[in-house]
Design a protein around this motif. Structure first.
Motif, mmCIF file in Angstrom:
data_model
loop_
_atom_site.group_PDB
_atom_site.id
_atom_site.type_symbol
_atom_site.label_atom_id
_atom_site.label_comp_id
_atom_site.label_asym_id
_atom_site.label_seq_id
_atom_site.Cartn_x
_atom_site.Cartn_y
_atom_site.Cartn_z
ATOM 1 N N TRP A 46 39.409 29.843 43.117
ATOM 2 C CA TRP A 46 39.965 30.793 44.070
ATOM 3 C C TRP A 46 40.032 32.131 43.366
ATOM 4 O O TRP A 46 40.548 32.240 42.249
ATOM 5 N N LYS A 67 40.892 36.289 43.445
ATOM 6 C CA LYS A 67 41.664 37.368 44.050
ATOM 7 C C LYS A 67 41.257 38.690 43.392
ATOM 8 O O LYS A 67 41.318 38.823 42.168
ATOM 9 N N GLU A 68 40.827 39.638 44.224
ATOM 10 C CA GLU A 68 40.486 40.972 43.734
ATOM 11 C C GLU A 68 41.738 41.840 43.768
ATOM 12 O O GLU A 68 42.379 41.970 44.809
ATOM 13 N N GLN A 69 42.054 42.406 42.619
ATOM 14 C CA GLN A 69 43.266 43.219 42.511
ATOM 15 C C GLN A 69 42.871 44.662 42.212
ATOM 16 O O GLN A 69 42.184 44.938 41.230
ATOM 17 N N SER A 70 43.336 45.560 43.096
ATOM 18 C CA SER A 70 43.111 47.002 42.909
ATOM 19 C C SER A 70 44.469 47.694 42.925
ATOM 20 O O SER A 70 45.504 47.048 43.088
ATOM 21 N N THR A 109 45.641 49.405 45.218
ATOM 22 C CA THR A 109 46.207 49.425 46.567
ATOM 23 C C THR A 109 46.335 48.060 47.237
ATOM 24 O O THR A 109 46.987 47.942 48.264
ATOM 25 N N SER A 110 45.693 47.010 46.669
ATOM 26 C CA SER A 110 45.780 45.706 47.337
ATOM 27 C C SER A 110 45.422 44.563 46.398
ATOM 28 O O SER A 110 44.789 44.752 45.366
ATOM 29 N N ASP A 111 45.860 43.382 46.807
ATOM 30 C CA ASP A 111 45.462 42.118 46.189
ATOM 31 C C ASP A 111 44.858 41.291 47.314
ATOM 32 O O ASP A 111 45.576 40.892 48.239
ATOM 33 N N ASP A 112 43.547 41.024 47.240
ATOM 34 C CA ASP A 112 42.859 40.343 48.330
ATOM 35 C C ASP A 112 42.137 39.100 47.828
ATOM 36 O O ASP A 112 41.335 39.183 46.880
ATOM 37 N N TRP A 113 42.405 37.963 48.483
ATOM 38 C CA TRP A 113 41.656 36.752 48.176
ATOM 39 C C TRP A 113 40.225 36.947 48.657
ATOM 40 O O TRP A 113 39.993 37.492 49.737
ATOM 41 N N VAL A 114 39.272 36.502 47.878
ATOM 42 C CA VAL A 114 37.856 36.629 48.239
ATOM 43 C C VAL A 114 37.507 35.488 49.185
ATOM 44 O O VAL A 114 37.672 34.311 48.852
ATOM 45 N N ALA A 115 37.036 35.852 50.364
ATOM 46 C CA ALA A 115 36.651 34.860 51.371
ATOM 47 C C ALA A 115 35.225 34.389 51.119
ATOM 48 O O ALA A 115 34.410 35.110 50.538
#
Length: 147
Positions: A122, A124-127, A129-135
């Motif tokens: 699993w 997760k891209e962390q920037s 401005t956001s933490d987004d799980w990669v779909a």
């Protein structure tokens, strides 16, 4: 067959050299090394890769055994990292050895397709401005259909 799951960085060149040196009866070695790419607009601080120990190793071993059963391979190497990784860091590597290049290329391609979509990681891209799980991507799922 060697499967390595680790949080530490690895030297892809040294790994490939070691793998290749052990293939005295093979005629072809094919490798692929994946790196963490930045977001399209830049700004990726890190990618966090999570997994379940034990389950992940078994899944990687199954994918590698499937490749060895399908093609005439002498050996397979899979290295995959987990934990926090920054853009441009090496995330994974696959190498296949065979007497003939076609088997080595096809097996490496097969491994990459299955690792990309079926290995239990699993991300997760962390920037800033956001933490987004990669779909999962439809293109990755479609790539499995050829196998």
């Amino acid at each position: 067959m060697r499967i390595v799951l680790q949080d530490a960085a690895f030297d892809a060149g040294a790994e490939l050299n070691s793998f290749t040196a052990a293939q005295s009866s093979m005629g072809a070695v094919v490798s692929f090394t994946g790196i963490v790419r930045d977001l399209p607009d830049g700004g990726l601080q890190q990618m966090e890769i999570e997994h379940y120990p034990g389950m992940t190793e078994r899944a990687l071993e199954k994918i590698a055994r499937d490749a060895m059963a399908r093609w005439d391979l002498g050996d397979v190497l899979v290295i995959h990292r987990y934990g926090p990784l920054r853009p441009e860091e090496t995330i994974m590597m696959v190498a296949t050895a065979s007497k003939h290049r076609k088997d080595a290329f096809e097996a490496a391609d097969f491994l990459m397709d299955f690792l990309k979509s079926r290995a239990p990681f699993w991300k997760k891209e962390q920037s800033a401005t956001s933490d987004d799980w990669v779909a999962s991507k439809q293109a990755d799922e479609d790539a499995l259909k050829r196998w």
